[in-house]
Motif scaffolding. Structure first.
Motif, PDB file in Angstrom:
ATOM      1  N   ASP A  32       0.870  -1.245  -0.021  1.00  0.00           N
ATOM      2  CA  ASP A  32       0.045   0.021   0.057  1.00  0.00           C
ATOM      3  C   ASP A  32       0.762   1.055  -0.054  1.00  0.00           C
ATOM      4  OD1 ASP A  32      -2.573  -1.283   0.080  1.00  0.00           O
ATOM      5  OD2 ASP A  32      -2.176  -1.837   2.190  1.00  0.00           O
ATOM      6  N   PHE A  33       1.850   1.105   0.516  1.00  0.00           N
ATOM      7  CA  PHE A  33       2.881   2.368   0.846  1.00  0.00           C
ATOM      8  C   PHE A  33       4.345   1.841   0.742  1.00  0.00           C
ATOM      9  CE2 PHE A  33      -0.916   3.720   2.937  1.00  0.00           C
ATOM     10  CZ  PHE A  33      -1.084   4.881   2.357  1.00  0.00           C
ATOM     11  N   ILE A  34       5.187   2.791   0.262  1.00  0.00           N
ATOM     12  CA  ILE A  34       6.462   2.624   0.254  1.00  0.00           C
ATOM     13  C   ILE A  34       7.137   3.814   0.826  1.00  0.00           C
ATOM     14  CG2 ILE A  34       8.486   2.332  -1.300  1.00  0.00           C
ATOM     15  CD1 ILE A  34       7.053   0.385  -3.025  1.00  0.00           C
ATOM     16  N   ILE A  35       8.229   3.714   1.549  1.00  0.00           N
ATOM     17  CA  ILE A  35       8.862   4.429   2.199  1.00  0.00           C
ATOM     18  C   ILE A  35      10.313   4.489   1.846  1.00  0.00           C
ATOM     19  CG2 ILE A  35       9.542   5.738   4.514  1.00  0.00           C
ATOM     20  CD1 ILE A  35       7.503   4.224   5.721  1.00  0.00           C
ATOM     21  N   GLN A  36      11.021   5.668   1.063  1.00  0.00           N
ATOM     22  CA  GLN A  36      12.260   5.541   0.596  1.00  0.00           C
ATOM     23  C   GLN A  36      13.110   6.602   1.745  1.00  0.00           C
ATOM     24  OE1 GLN A  36      13.424   3.896  -2.479  1.00  0.00           O
ATOM     25  NE2 GLN A  36      15.361   4.308  -0.979  1.00  0.00           N
ATOM     26  N   THR A  37      13.924   5.772   2.231  1.00  0.00           N
ATOM     27  CA  THR A  37      14.770   6.521   3.532  1.00  0.00           C
ATOM     28  C   THR A  37      16.069   6.622   2.688  1.00  0.00           C
ATOM     29  OG1 THR A  37      15.503   4.431   4.389  1.00  0.00           O
ATOM     30  CG2 THR A  37      13.448   5.273   5.229  1.00  0.00           C
ATOM     31  N   ALA A  38      17.010   7.078   3.453  1.00  0.00           N
ATOM     32  CA  ALA A  38      18.355   7.528   3.006  1.00  0.00           C
ATOM     33  C   ALA A  38      18.851   6.246   2.951  1.00  0.00           C
ATOM     34  CB  ALA A  38      19.036   8.312   3.949  1.00  0.00           C
ATOM     35  N   LYS A  39      18.865   5.053   3.592  1.00  0.00           N
ATOM     36  CA  LYS A  39      19.516   3.778   3.653  1.00  0.00           C
ATOM     37  C   LYS A  39      18.612   2.496   2.828  1.00  0.00           C
ATOM     38  CE  LYS A  39      21.989   4.607   7.715  1.00  0.00           C
ATOM     39  NZ  LYS A  39      22.244   4.228   9.316  1.00  0.00           N
ATOM     40  N   ASN A  40      17.500   2.834   2.894  1.00  0.00           N
ATOM     41  CA  ASN A  40      16.684   1.508   2.457  1.00  0.00           C
ATOM     42  C   ASN A  40      15.252   1.899   1.868  1.00  0.00           C
ATOM     43  OD1 ASN A  40      15.613   1.926   4.798  1.00  0.00           O
ATOM     44  ND2 ASN A  40      15.791  -0.340   5.819  1.00  0.00           N
ATOM     45  N   ARG A  41      14.493   0.849   1.408  1.00  0.00           N
ATOM     46  CA  ARG A  41      13.212   0.911   1.075  1.00  0.00           C
ATOM     47  C   ARG A  41      12.280   0.139   1.696  1.00  0.00           C
ATOM     48  NH1 ARG A  41      11.030   2.460  -4.283  1.00  0.00           N
ATOM     49  NH2 ARG A  41       9.665   0.812  -5.142  1.00  0.00           N
ATOM     50  N   ILE A  42      11.340   0.478   2.414  1.00  0.00           N
ATOM     51  CA  ILE A  42      10.551  -0.005   3.265  1.00  0.00           C
ATOM     52  C   ILE A  42       8.754  -0.082   2.559  1.00  0.00           C
ATOM     53  CG2 ILE A  42       9.362  -0.375   5.683  1.00  0.00           C
ATOM     54  CD1 ILE A  42      11.836   1.230   6.596  1.00  0.00           C
ATOM     55  N   GLY A  43       8.437  -1.487   2.436  1.00  0.00           N
ATOM     56  CA  GLY A  43       6.925  -1.406   1.948  1.00  0.00           C
ATOM     57  C   GLY A  43       6.044  -1.634   3.269  1.00  0.00           C
ATOM     58  N   ILE A  44       5.239  -1.001   3.279  1.00  0.00           N
ATOM     59  CA  ILE A  44       4.013  -1.175   4.346  1.00  0.00           C
ATOM     60  C   ILE A  44       2.853  -1.603   3.623  1.00  0.00           C
ATOM     61  CG2 ILE A  44       2.832  -0.023   6.154  1.00  0.00           C
ATOM     62  CD1 ILE A  44       5.354   1.886   6.504  1.00  0.00           C
ATOM     63  N   GLU A  45       2.334  -2.811   4.280  1.00  0.00           N
ATOM     64  CA  GLU A  45       1.018  -3.254   3.718  1.00  0.00           C
ATOM     65  C   GLU A  45       0.168  -2.944   4.933  1.00  0.00           C
ATOM     66  OE1 GLU A  45      -2.083  -5.254   1.307  1.00  0.00           O
ATOM     67  OE2 GLU A  45      -0.066  -4.275   1.174  1.00  0.00           O
ATOM     68  N   LEU A  46      -1.349  -2.406   4.629  1.00  0.00           N
ATOM     69  CA  LEU A  46      -2.295  -2.263   5.783  1.00  0.00           C
ATOM     70  C   LEU A  46      -3.366  -3.046   5.552  1.00  0.00           C
ATOM     71  CD1 LEU A  46      -0.717   0.575   5.659  1.00  0.00           C
ATOM     72  CD2 LEU A  46      -2.858   1.628   5.873  1.00  0.00           C
ATOM     73  N   THR A  47      -3.963  -3.515   6.796  1.00  0.00           N
ATOM     74  CA  THR A  47      -5.056  -4.314   6.535  1.00  0.00           C
ATOM     75  C   THR A  47      -5.830  -4.123   7.976  1.00  0.00           C
ATOM     76  OG1 THR A  47      -6.173  -6.817   6.194  1.00  0.00           O
ATOM     77  CG2 THR A  47      -4.111  -6.526   7.894  1.00  0.00           C
ATOM     78  N   GLU A  48      -7.184  -4.713   8.021  1.00  0.00           N
ATOM     79  CA  GLU A  48      -8.051  -4.377   9.409  1.00  0.00           C
ATOM     80  C   GLU A  48      -8.282  -5.794  10.005  1.00  0.00           C
ATOM     81  OE1 GLU A  48     -10.779  -0.997   8.837  1.00  0.00           O
ATOM     82  OE2 GLU A  48     -10.934  -2.282   7.114  1.00  0.00           O
ATOM     83  N   ILE A  49      -8.705  -5.855  11.245  1.00  0.00           N
ATOM     84  CA  ILE A  49      -8.863  -7.168  11.828  1.00  0.00           C
ATOM     85  C   ILE A  49     -10.046  -6.804  12.445  1.00  0.00           C
ATOM     86  CG2 ILE A  49      -7.797  -6.270  14.030  1.00  0.00           C
ATOM     87  CD1 ILE A  49      -7.023  -9.354  14.423  1.00  0.00           C
ATOM     88  N   PHE A  50     -10.913  -7.890  12.503  1.00  0.00           N
ATOM     89  CA  PHE A  50     -12.331  -7.841  12.916  1.00  0.00           C
ATOM     90  C   PHE A  50     -12.815  -9.026  13.866  1.00  0.00           C
ATOM     91  CE2 PHE A  50     -12.478  -5.994   8.917  1.00  0.00           C
ATOM     92  CZ  PHE A  50     -12.805  -4.789   9.017  1.00  0.00           C
ATOM     93  N   GLN A  51     -13.792  -9.115  14.743  1.00  0.00           N
ATOM     94  CA  GLN A  51     -14.090 -10.303  15.828  1.00  0.00           C
ATOM     95  C   GLN A  51     -14.299 -11.444  15.141  1.00  0.00           C
ATOM     96  OE1 GLN A  51     -16.686  -9.184  18.995  1.00  0.00           O
ATOM     97  NE2 GLN A  51     -16.878  -6.951  18.368  1.00  0.00           N
ATOM     98  N   ASP A  52     -14.676 -11.533  13.699  1.00  0.00           N
ATOM     99  CA  ASP A  52     -14.787 -12.881  13.175  1.00  0.00           C
ATOM    100  C   ASP A  52     -13.866 -12.889  11.831  1.00  0.00           C
ATOM    101  OD1 ASP A  52     -15.948 -10.845  11.550  1.00  0.00           O
ATOM    102  OD2 ASP A  52     -17.680 -12.022  11.210  1.00  0.00           O
ATOM    103  N   SER A  53     -12.627 -12.286  11.839  1.00  0.00           N
ATOM    104  CA  SER A  53     -11.565 -12.477  11.076  1.00  0.00           C
ATOM    105  C   SER A  53     -11.179 -13.983  10.772  1.00  0.00           C
ATOM    106  CB  SER A  53     -10.616 -11.354  11.326  1.00  0.00           C
ATOM    107  OG  SER A  53     -10.733 -10.228  10.982  1.00  0.00           O
ATOM    108  N   HIS A  54     -11.420 -14.528  11.767  1.00  0.00           N
ATOM    109  CA  HIS A  54     -10.838 -16.053  11.513  1.00  0.00           C
ATOM    110  C   HIS A  54     -11.681 -16.835  10.906  1.00  0.00           C
ATOM    111  CE1 HIS A  54     -13.416 -15.320  15.125  1.00  0.00           C
ATOM    112  NE2 HIS A  54     -13.470 -16.710  15.475  1.00  0.00           N
ATOM    113  N   ASN A  55     -12.809 -16.449  10.598  1.00  0.00           N
ATOM    114  CA  ASN A  55     -13.790 -17.222   9.792  1.00  0.00           C
ATOM    115  C   ASN A  55     -13.801 -16.976   8.120  1.00  0.00           C
ATOM    116  OD1 ASN A  55     -14.870 -18.284  12.061  1.00  0.00           O
ATOM    117  ND2 ASN A  55     -16.264 -16.470  12.243  1.00  0.00           N
ATOM    118  N   GLY A  56     -12.589 -16.201   7.850  1.00  0.00           N
ATOM    119  CA  GLY A  56     -12.789 -15.750   6.435  1.00  0.00           C
ATOM    120  C   GLY A  56     -13.201 -14.343   6.453  1.00  0.00           C
TER     121      GLY A  56
END
Length: 235
Positions: A32-56
């Motif tokens: 979802d996002f990429i942070i380009q720092t002076a030393k490296n490149r960091i990829g950030i993935e976002l997601t949500e969690i719900f009370q019944d996430s374990h059910n698919g």
């Protein structure tokens, strides 16, 4: 999540996480996002969690989303008839769920039951509508309050009930699902997974009882309890 929601979550996370890396933030798709720092490149993935996430697929999340969309559409219709801002709280029936095919008819019925009450409100006044003869069976009550100091009218999202503790049973299916998509992400030096605990009933947990360590290819995993401005580092 929409792009707007994703940006909001990342901004809030950046504010709360004191070790957030400095660099240029780019909005991408995978991750979802990429942070380009002076030393490296960091990829950030976002997601949500719900009370019944374990059910698919989360039925709680879907139901809350349907209710939220319904309320937003009702707000738009009501706003056409008043020149002031207001807040609205709809208590939906636990026995009669919203049906998309009937949405327009239900909004029309809810509008007729509430518009005259709203028009008569003065600043800082409220009203509770519980007339089952006028409300659709999918709605138990509508509470509205006028407040002229608001930037815009809003939904109070009054979903509620008993919430569960968050355990590995909730967390691990989400991580596994994201793991499978890692190979399709843009190349980065590190990949972070940011899991947002929701800000309404479907995505709220009582306590965090996740056991460590968590096996994953992600370099870092964060649980962001956005309502509490709390960050739990799961890895």
């Amino acid at each position: 999540m929409t792009t707007k929601e994703e940006k909001y979550i990342l901004d809030q996370f950046k504010t709360c996480y004191k070790s957030f890396p400095e660099g240029e933030i780019q909005k991408t798709e995978k991750p979802d996002f990429i942070i380009q720092t002076a030393k490296n490149r960091i990829g950030i993935e976002l997601t949500e969690i719900f009370q019944d996430s374990h059910n698919g697929h989360s039925k709680y999340q879907q139901r809350s989303s349907d209710r939220s969309k319904f309320t937003e559409k009702l707000i738009l219709e009501l706003q056409k008839f008043v020149d002031f801002t207001f807040h609205i709280s709809i208590h939906f029936s636990d026995f009669h769920h919203l049906k998309k095919a009937e949405e327009k008819q239900l909004i029309k019925k809810a509008f007729k039951a509430s518009v005259n009450h709203l028009i008569q409100l003065k600043n800082k006044q409220g009203v509770l509508i519980e007339d089952f003869r006028k409300l659709p069976e999918e709605i138990d009550s509508i509470r509205m309050g006028r407040y002229d100091g608001l930037e815009e009218s809003y939904d109070e999202k009054p979903d509620g009930g008993i919430v569960s503790d968050m355990t590995n049973a909730h967390i691990e299916p989400i991580i596994m699902k994201k793991e499978k998509k890692l190979k399709n992400y843009q190349e980065c030096d590190e990949y972070w997974l940011l899991i947002k605990e929701g800000n309404y009933y479907a995505g709220t947990f009582s306590d965090i009882k996740v056991e460590y360590p968590i096996s994953t290819s992600f370099c870092r995993i964060f649980l962001f309890r956005i309502n509490k401005s709390e960050i739990i580092e799961l890895k």
